[in-house]
Design an enzyme around this catalytic site. Structure first.
Site, PDB file in Angstrom:
ATOM      1  N   ASP A 137       3.691  -6.791   3.431  1.00  0.00           N
ATOM      2  CA  ASP A 137       3.168  -5.839   4.413  1.00  0.00           C
ATOM      3  C   ASP A 137       3.221  -6.411   5.818  1.00  0.00           C
ATOM      4  O   ASP A 137       2.302  -6.220   6.612  1.00  0.00           O
ATOM      5  CB  ASP A 137       1.727  -5.449   4.031  1.00  0.00           C
ATOM      6  CG  ASP A 137       1.214  -4.270   4.844  1.00  0.00           C
ATOM      7  OD1 ASP A 137       2.035  -3.561   5.447  1.00  0.00           O
ATOM      8  OD2 ASP A 137      -0.013  -4.062   4.873  1.00  0.00           O
ATOM      9  N   HIS A 195       0.834  -1.212   0.000  1.00  0.00           N
ATOM     10  CA  HIS A 195       0.000   0.000   0.000  1.00  0.00           C
ATOM     11  C   HIS A 195       0.868   1.260   0.000  1.00  0.00           C
ATOM     12  O   HIS A 195       1.982   1.275   0.525  1.00  0.00           O
ATOM     13  CB  HIS A 195      -1.000   0.001   1.157  1.00  0.00           C
ATOM     14  CG  HIS A 195      -0.415  -0.061   2.537  1.00  0.00           C
ATOM     15  ND1 HIS A 195      -0.021   1.059   3.230  1.00  0.00           N
ATOM     16  CD2 HIS A 195      -0.190  -1.113   3.363  1.00  0.00           C
ATOM     17  CE1 HIS A 195       0.425   0.710   4.427  1.00  0.00           C
ATOM     18  NE2 HIS A 195       0.341  -0.608   4.534  1.00  0.00           N
ATOM     19  N   ASP A 229       0.070   4.384   1.262  1.00  0.00           N
ATOM     20  CA  ASP A 229      -0.047   5.352   2.359  1.00  0.00           C
ATOM     21  C   ASP A 229       0.706   4.892   3.595  1.00  0.00           C
ATOM     22  O   ASP A 229       1.025   3.711   3.761  1.00  0.00           O
ATOM     23  CB  ASP A 229      -1.518   5.589   2.713  1.00  0.00           C
ATOM     24  CG  ASP A 229      -2.218   4.329   3.208  1.00  0.00           C
ATOM     25  OD1 ASP A 229      -2.048   3.270   2.565  1.00  0.00           O
ATOM     26  OD2 ASP A 229      -2.931   4.398   4.225  1.00  0.00           O
ATOM     27  N   HIS A 255       4.144   2.702  13.210  1.00  0.00           N
ATOM     28  CA  HIS A 255       3.111   3.645  13.641  1.00  0.00           C
ATOM     29  C   HIS A 255       3.564   4.498  14.813  1.00  0.00           C
ATOM     30  O   HIS A 255       2.736   5.152  15.450  1.00  0.00           O
ATOM     31  CB  HIS A 255       1.803   2.947  13.988  1.00  0.00           C
ATOM     32  CG  HIS A 255       1.166   2.240  12.828  1.00  0.00           C
ATOM     33  ND1 HIS A 255      -0.099   1.695  12.885  1.00  0.00           N
ATOM     34  CD2 HIS A 255       1.603   1.983  11.574  1.00  0.00           C
ATOM     35  CE1 HIS A 255      -0.405   1.147  11.732  1.00  0.00           C
ATOM     36  NE2 HIS A 255       0.634   1.303  10.912  1.00  0.00           N
ATOM     37  N   GLU A 262      -4.787   2.222   3.166  1.00  0.00           N
ATOM     38  CA  GLU A 262      -4.850   0.967   3.906  1.00  0.00           C
ATOM     39  C   GLU A 262      -4.921   1.236   5.404  1.00  0.00           C
ATOM     40  O   GLU A 262      -5.600   0.520   6.152  1.00  0.00           O
ATOM     41  CB  GLU A 262      -3.620   0.107   3.574  1.00  0.00           C
ATOM     42  CG  GLU A 262      -3.633  -1.302   4.159  1.00  0.00           C
ATOM     43  CD  GLU A 262      -2.984  -1.414   5.522  1.00  0.00           C
ATOM     44  OE1 GLU A 262      -3.062  -2.500   6.123  1.00  0.00           O
ATOM     45  OE2 GLU A 262      -2.415  -0.404   6.007  1.00  0.00           O
ATOM     46  N   GLU A 263      -4.207   2.267   5.845  1.00  0.00           N
ATOM     47  CA  GLU A 263      -4.078   2.525   7.274  1.00  0.00           C
ATOM     48  C   GLU A 263      -5.345   3.090   7.909  1.00  0.00           C
ATOM     49  O   GLU A 263      -5.422   3.201   9.123  1.00  0.00           O
ATOM     50  CB  GLU A 263      -2.909   3.493   7.516  1.00  0.00           C
ATOM     51  CG  GLU A 263      -1.550   2.980   7.053  1.00  0.00           C
ATOM     52  CD  GLU A 263      -1.021   1.824   7.881  1.00  0.00           C
ATOM     53  OE1 GLU A 263      -1.746   1.360   8.792  1.00  0.00           O
ATOM     54  OE2 GLU A 263       0.118   1.391   7.640  1.00  0.00           O
ATOM     55  N   ASP A 283       6.320   0.731   6.740  1.00  0.00           N
ATOM     56  CA  ASP A 283       4.986   0.174   6.549  1.00  0.00           C
ATOM     57  C   ASP A 283       4.175   1.205   5.768  1.00  0.00           C
ATOM     58  O   ASP A 283       3.649   2.144   6.344  1.00  0.00           O
ATOM     59  CB  ASP A 283       4.354  -0.082   7.917  1.00  0.00           C
ATOM     60  CG  ASP A 283       2.910  -0.508   7.859  1.00  0.00           C
ATOM     61  OD1 ASP A 283       2.453  -0.957   6.806  1.00  0.00           O
ATOM     62  OD2 ASP A 283       2.222  -0.363   8.892  1.00  0.00           O
TER      63      ASP A 283
END
Length: 482
Positions: free
Chosen positions: A169, A76, A78, A456, A145-146, A115
């Site tokens: 991922d 992904h 984003d 994150h 995706e997030e 990520d």
């Protein structure tokens, strides 16, 4: 000036650095999507870019593999944008400030976006190297995706012929993921009425928490700043009078919040007692959470004497009641897979505006019935106190496939390269494989990736040696997919 130019594999890190120079948080993916399109155009590759910025790139097989079935490379575009409180970077408009010590890559004061930028870099580097042996390739790069896998939900895969998917991922080298939890975002609100009160305005701040990914770190015993704020306010309400102005904390529903604040009006005579109470609470929490969150802090900032809007009557009581009763964290563990979280939720965002107090949860479960029951529990709780709940971004669980040719190939290649078999696991975090499998019948998918720590969070870092080994592994798998 390049920061990663001496790192291997050179092609992967060169592209990764270009991606990091492009702001690409969720809902801000047009520029990085256009970068991928331009990349394909410059190499004469067919591509599809949809209105949501999803991109699919098609590449013919290398010589000798023309008759092989296509392989899908997927990641992904984003990233989760988090930064330290003192960071001056505008992540909507500016690229990341990369750093490396030769073993790790990270971004100064922000998340790195390994990520899932590393998946995009791997895929584009493969497309850029004519010497690599591979079947026909279909590269699927999704957006958002997030924030609920919105790109995977909206993408049209009608032109995809492959049924073998490499989802790059995951963040632990040596692990092949074969199933994941389903989930949803639940947005809850308590409506608000306001009155005006004059007194000493102060801000109580819960901070210093480790935070983390609400899927992979939800079972690590880390504190949730929004939940702690609710505990603080409810216990404080039993001891001392105060008027509540706002409660705010967290930026992403799928990140365990590291900070949360409450603005309140108190009597000036009460300030010293409030500070003492905050210090007492801080000490109790540091003992409670121990090594899992050793730097929890509770601070009180004096703003000054003024008149300010405060939550009125029942609205304040409803807010405190909800914050004291809401479920959070691990709700059930798997009975089939030891150590696997089965059901959880995370209060990731707490926000106050003129309409009310808003709470956004990430709900996850590998059992659909438990996920539905948990979402119903939230809705019932809100309704009991005059509020409401709305479900968005719901995505299905990715179910384990008993017979998988792709899993056998990847296990064989891994064992040959590493001298030992990989771990075959399931994960509590959400992956796009479930949504893609729903669009591509009989899809055989595996998720994997290099070592990335603390995703994150502003402590996120990417292992350079692991990127190299995983690159070799991907090339070996592509060569074996005859």
């Amino acid at each position: 000036m390049s920061v990663l130019n001496k790192l291997q594999p050179e092609g992967v890190f060169a592209i990764f650095e270009q991606l990091c120079a492009i702001p690409h948080g969720s809902r801000n993916t047009k520029a990085i999507s256009d970068f991928c399109v331009k990349f394909a155009e410059q190499r004469g590759l067919r591509y599809i870019q949809d209105e949501n910025n999803n991109v699919i790139i098609f590449a013919p097989a290398s010589a000798g593999m023309e008759h092989a079935q296509p392989v899908i490379l997927q990641g992904h575009l984003d990233m989760v944008c988090e930064k330290t409180p003192d960071c001056d970077l505008d992540m909507e408009k500016q690229g990341l400030r990369l750093q490396t010590d030769g073993e790790w890559v990270w971004a100064d004061q922000t998340t790195l976006g390994g990520d899932d930028g590393i998946a995009v870099a791997y895929a584009l580097a493969i497309l850029d190297d004519a010497s690599i042996q591979h079947p026909p390739l279909e590269v699927i790069l999704t957006v958002d995706e997030e924030i609920g896998m919105l790109g995977a939900a909206s993408i049209d895969l009608g032109q995809i012929g492959g049924r073998r998917l490499l989802n790059i991922d995951s963040e632990e080298e040596g692990v092949l993921l074969t199933s994941c939890a389903g989930g949803a975002t639940v947005s809850c609100s308590i409506p608000m009425m306001w009155s005006v009160k004059k007194g000493l305005r102060v801000t109580v701040k819960i901070h210093g928490l480790r935070g983390g990914h609400s899927g992979t770190e939800i079972d690590k015993g880390r504190a949730n700043a929004n939940v702690l704020l609710g505990r603080f306010l409810n216990e404080l309400d039993k001891e001392y009078p105060y008027a509540l102005c706002t409660v705010d904390g967290g930026l992403k529903d799928n990140a365990i919040p590291r900070e949360s604040t409450a603005d309140m009006i108190i009597s000036p005579d009460y300030l010293e007692e409030l500070c003492a109470y905050a210090a007492k609470t801080q000490n109790a929490w540091r003992e409670e959470f121990g090594e899992n969150d050793p730097e929890i802090a509770v601070s009180v900032q004096e703003i000054g004497i003024d008149s300010h809007e405060v939550m009125f009557g029942d609205c304040r009581r409803n807010t405190l009641a909800v914050m004291s009763q809401l479920p959070n964290g691990v709700q059930a563990m798997s009975q089939e897979i030891e150590g696997l979280v089965q059901t959880s939720l995370n209060l990731g965002i707490l926000k106050t505006d003129f309409r009310g107090v808003h709470m956004t949860f990430s709900v996850r479960s590998s059992i659909n019935a438990e996920k539905d029951a948990l979402m119903e529990q939230l809705a019932d709780l809100m309704a009991r106190y005059g509020g409401g709940a709305e479900i968005n971004g719901e995505y299905p669980a990715w179910e384990y496939r008993k017979e998988s040719k792709l899993r056998r190939i990847m296990t064989q290649v891994y064992t040959e390269q590493y001298g030992e078999a990989p771990k075959i696991q399931a994960i509590h975090a959400g992956l796009e494989c479930g949504l893609l499998a729903g669009k591509l019948p009989d899809l055989d998918a595996i998720s994997f990736g290099p070592d990335i720590e603390e995703i994150h969070t502003t402590r996120e870092r990417l292992s350079i040696p692991s990127v190299q080994r995983t690159w070799n592994f991907i090339l070996g798998v592509l060569k074996a997919c005859k």
